[in-house]
Scaffold this motif. Structure first.
Motif, PDB file in Angstrom:
ATOM      1  N   VAL A  51       7.158  -7.523   3.613  1.00  0.00           N
ATOM      2  CA  VAL A  51       7.030  -6.276   3.599  1.00  0.00           C
ATOM      3  C   VAL A  51       5.670  -5.525   3.849  1.00  0.00           C
ATOM      4  O   VAL A  51       4.927  -6.029   2.798  1.00  0.00           O
ATOM      5  CB  VAL A  51       7.864  -5.264   2.499  1.00  0.00           C
ATOM      6  CG1 VAL A  51       7.515  -3.812   2.379  1.00  0.00           C
ATOM      7  CG2 VAL A  51       9.148  -5.695   2.510  1.00  0.00           C
ATOM      8  N   ILE A  52       5.298  -5.173   4.649  1.00  0.00           N
ATOM      9  CA  ILE A  52       3.719  -4.645   5.003  1.00  0.00           C
ATOM     10  C   ILE A  52       3.742  -3.220   5.109  1.00  0.00           C
ATOM     11  O   ILE A  52       4.456  -2.273   5.176  1.00  0.00           O
ATOM     12  CB  ILE A  52       3.125  -5.533   5.983  1.00  0.00           C
ATOM     13  CG1 ILE A  52       3.953  -5.115   7.302  1.00  0.00           C
ATOM     14  CG2 ILE A  52       3.452  -7.074   5.954  1.00  0.00           C
ATOM     15  CD1 ILE A  52       3.197  -5.630   8.622  1.00  0.00           C
ATOM     16  N   GLY A  53       2.459  -2.788   5.006  1.00  0.00           N
ATOM     17  CA  GLY A  53       1.923  -1.455   5.326  1.00  0.00           C
ATOM     18  C   GLY A  53       0.796  -0.846   4.518  1.00  0.00           C
ATOM     19  O   GLY A  53       0.372  -1.634   3.724  1.00  0.00           O
ATOM     20  N   ALA A  54       0.164  -0.110   4.827  1.00  0.00           N
ATOM     21  CA  ALA A  54      -1.110   0.616   4.384  1.00  0.00           C
ATOM     22  C   ALA A  54      -1.039   0.717   3.002  1.00  0.00           C
ATOM     23  O   ALA A  54       0.249   1.042   2.445  1.00  0.00           O
ATOM     24  CB  ALA A  54      -1.380   1.699   5.189  1.00  0.00           C
ATOM     25  N   LYS A  59       5.334   0.078  -1.077  1.00  0.00           N
ATOM     26  CA  LYS A  59       5.638  -1.170  -1.134  1.00  0.00           C
ATOM     27  C   LYS A  59       6.047  -1.642  -2.588  1.00  0.00           C
ATOM     28  O   LYS A  59       6.923  -2.352  -2.803  1.00  0.00           O
ATOM     29  CB  LYS A  59       4.803  -2.039  -0.518  1.00  0.00           C
ATOM     30  CG  LYS A  59       4.196  -1.646   0.938  1.00  0.00           C
ATOM     31  CD  LYS A  59       3.463  -2.677   1.630  1.00  0.00           C
ATOM     32  CE  LYS A  59       2.156  -2.761   0.880  1.00  0.00           C
ATOM     33  NZ  LYS A  59       1.251  -1.506   1.086  1.00  0.00           N
ATOM     34  N   THR A  60       5.182  -1.372  -3.489  1.00  0.00           N
ATOM     35  CA  THR A  60       5.240  -1.916  -4.796  1.00  0.00           C
ATOM     36  C   THR A  60       6.331  -0.928  -5.501  1.00  0.00           C
ATOM     37  O   THR A  60       7.063  -1.370  -6.388  1.00  0.00           O
ATOM     38  CB  THR A  60       3.836  -1.800  -5.789  1.00  0.00           C
ATOM     39  OG1 THR A  60       2.955  -2.827  -5.146  1.00  0.00           O
ATOM     40  CG2 THR A  60       4.048  -2.225  -7.190  1.00  0.00           C
ATOM     41  N   ALA A 190      -1.864 -13.303  -2.584  1.00  0.00           N
ATOM     42  CA  ALA A 190      -3.125 -13.831  -2.016  1.00  0.00           C
ATOM     43  C   ALA A 190      -4.396 -13.064  -2.352  1.00  0.00           C
ATOM     44  O   ALA A 190      -5.531 -13.276  -2.256  1.00  0.00           O
ATOM     45  CB  ALA A 190      -3.078 -14.102  -0.519  1.00  0.00           C
ATOM     46  N   ALA A 191      -3.995 -11.867  -3.171  1.00  0.00           N
ATOM     47  CA  ALA A 191      -5.279 -10.950  -3.661  1.00  0.00           C
ATOM     48  C   ALA A 191      -6.211 -11.668  -4.230  1.00  0.00           C
ATOM     49  O   ALA A 191      -5.915 -12.247  -5.425  1.00  0.00           O
ATOM     50  CB  ALA A 191      -4.639  -9.796  -4.168  1.00  0.00           C
ATOM     51  N   ILE A 216       7.886 -11.026   0.257  1.00  0.00           N
ATOM     52  CA  ILE A 216       6.619 -11.132   0.061  1.00  0.00           C
ATOM     53  C   ILE A 216       5.753  -9.725   0.436  1.00  0.00           C
ATOM     54  O   ILE A 216       5.894  -9.264   1.729  1.00  0.00           O
ATOM     55  CB  ILE A 216       5.745 -12.199   0.537  1.00  0.00           C
ATOM     56  CG1 ILE A 216       4.376 -12.252   0.080  1.00  0.00           C
ATOM     57  CG2 ILE A 216       6.062 -12.229   2.356  1.00  0.00           C
ATOM     58  CD1 ILE A 216       3.485 -13.424   0.675  1.00  0.00           C
ATOM     59  N   ILE A 217       5.056  -8.977  -0.368  1.00  0.00           N
ATOM     60  CA  ILE A 217       4.213  -7.806  -0.069  1.00  0.00           C
ATOM     61  C   ILE A 217       2.753  -8.584   0.056  1.00  0.00           C
ATOM     62  O   ILE A 217       2.388  -9.291  -0.872  1.00  0.00           O
ATOM     63  CB  ILE A 217       4.119  -6.785  -1.357  1.00  0.00           C
ATOM     64  CG1 ILE A 217       5.431  -5.805  -1.273  1.00  0.00           C
ATOM     65  CG2 ILE A 217       2.926  -5.930  -1.049  1.00  0.00           C
ATOM     66  CD1 ILE A 217       5.588  -4.977  -2.473  1.00  0.00           C
ATOM     67  N   GLU A 218       2.029  -8.135   1.068  1.00  0.00           N
ATOM     68  CA  GLU A 218       0.964  -8.731   1.236  1.00  0.00           C
ATOM     69  C   GLU A 218      -0.049  -8.193   2.422  1.00  0.00           C
ATOM     70  O   GLU A 218       0.557  -7.824   3.418  1.00  0.00           O
ATOM     71  CB  GLU A 218       1.052 -10.601   1.819  1.00  0.00           C
ATOM     72  CG  GLU A 218      -0.143 -11.316   1.851  1.00  0.00           C
ATOM     73  CD  GLU A 218      -0.978 -11.169   0.744  1.00  0.00           C
ATOM     74  OE1 GLU A 218      -2.161 -10.592   0.543  1.00  0.00           O
ATOM     75  OE2 GLU A 218      -0.707 -11.717  -0.387  1.00  0.00           O
TER      76      GLU A 218
END
Length: 264
Positions: A51-54, A59-60, A190-191, A216-218
């Protein structure tokens, strides 16, 4: 190639037995602000989804609603066919749902082994038995297995406070793996990692058992797109697109979102 805006339509059939997760019109509002708005999609059992996005895409908040940390304002959340919309977070954990967080939630003064052992005991029967387990206890064997899986045997008896940031992220993943989870949510694992630690993270995620699905949010697309089969793009609290990693990587509208150029 056309990408649909959602995996589900308003007339979609009831959840299939092959779905680990299904969201139907899920909204979470904070006063007048809708952090996520009418989100609908499904994740198959064993599927790896990004799940991606600015920043600010929701997302969270979406993760918080899936896990029960925040109740949905409206809509439905189903986990392996069971409606869990009103089920407390701790019961969703017992059902096999796990997650990691952006900020570490570790016992920094305890050892790596102790953290993993507590995670194992926390999802096991008899978790309120405070007697120290013997070396032959199944929880000890499960702890040793997790140490090997997340490649932390060499630092097993060191306090968490002495670990590198990357090792702490590995430990968080190990704790999420306790108790044979059915679906794991990774929130920006990965933060803050170095290039070498990012490579280690990719290897770790790829080595997870095939039946163990995750979302995964990344922000690092080089990582997110290398470890998943499907990608969901969010924008302004809504699902914007779904696609394969290859489709999303080459999509000009997705690129515009990340560059701040897209407007709804």
């Amino acid at each position: 190639m056309t990408l649909v805006s959602s995996d589900l339509s308003p007339t979609a059939a009831p959840i299939a037995t092959g779905n680990a997760l299904e969201l139907e019109g899920v909204t979470r509002a904070f006063g007048a602000l809708r952090a996520i708005d009418d989100v609908s999609f499904s994740v198959a059992a064993g599927e790896r989804r990004a799940v991606i996005g600015a920043n600010g895409a929701g997302k969270t908040t979406l993760f918080n609603v899936i896990t029960g940390d925040f109740p949905a304002t409206s809509g439905r959340v189903r986990f392996f066919g069971e409606d869990v919309t009103m089920v407390p977070a701790f019961d969703r954990i017992r059902m096999g749902l796990r997650r990691t967080y952006q900020s570490s939630l570790l016992f920094r003064n305890l050892t790596v082994r102790d953290n993993l052992f507590l995670a194992v005991r926390g999802v096991a029967r008899g978790r309120f038995d405070f007697r120290r387990a013997r070396a032959s206890h199944p929880s000890q064997a499960a702890t040793d297995e997790l140490l090997e899986r997340v490649r932390l045997q060499s630092v097993a008896d060191r306090p968490v406070s002495s670990l590198s940031h990357g090792q702490q992220r590995q430990l968080e993943i190990g704790m999420a793996l306790a108790g044979a989870p059915r679906l794991i949510l990774f929130d920006e694992p990965a933060a803050g990692l170095s290039p070498a630690e990012r490579r280690e993270l990719v290897a770790l995620l790829r080595a997870l058992p095939e039946h163990m699905g995750f979302i995964i949010i990344e922000h690092d697309l080089d990582i997110a797109l290398r470890v998943v089969e499907r990608v969901t793009v969010m924008h302004n609290g809504r699902v914007f697109k779904h696609g394969t990693p290859q489709e999303i990587e080459s999509d000009s509208e997705v690129a515009a979102i990340y560059m701040g150029g897209h407007r709804q």
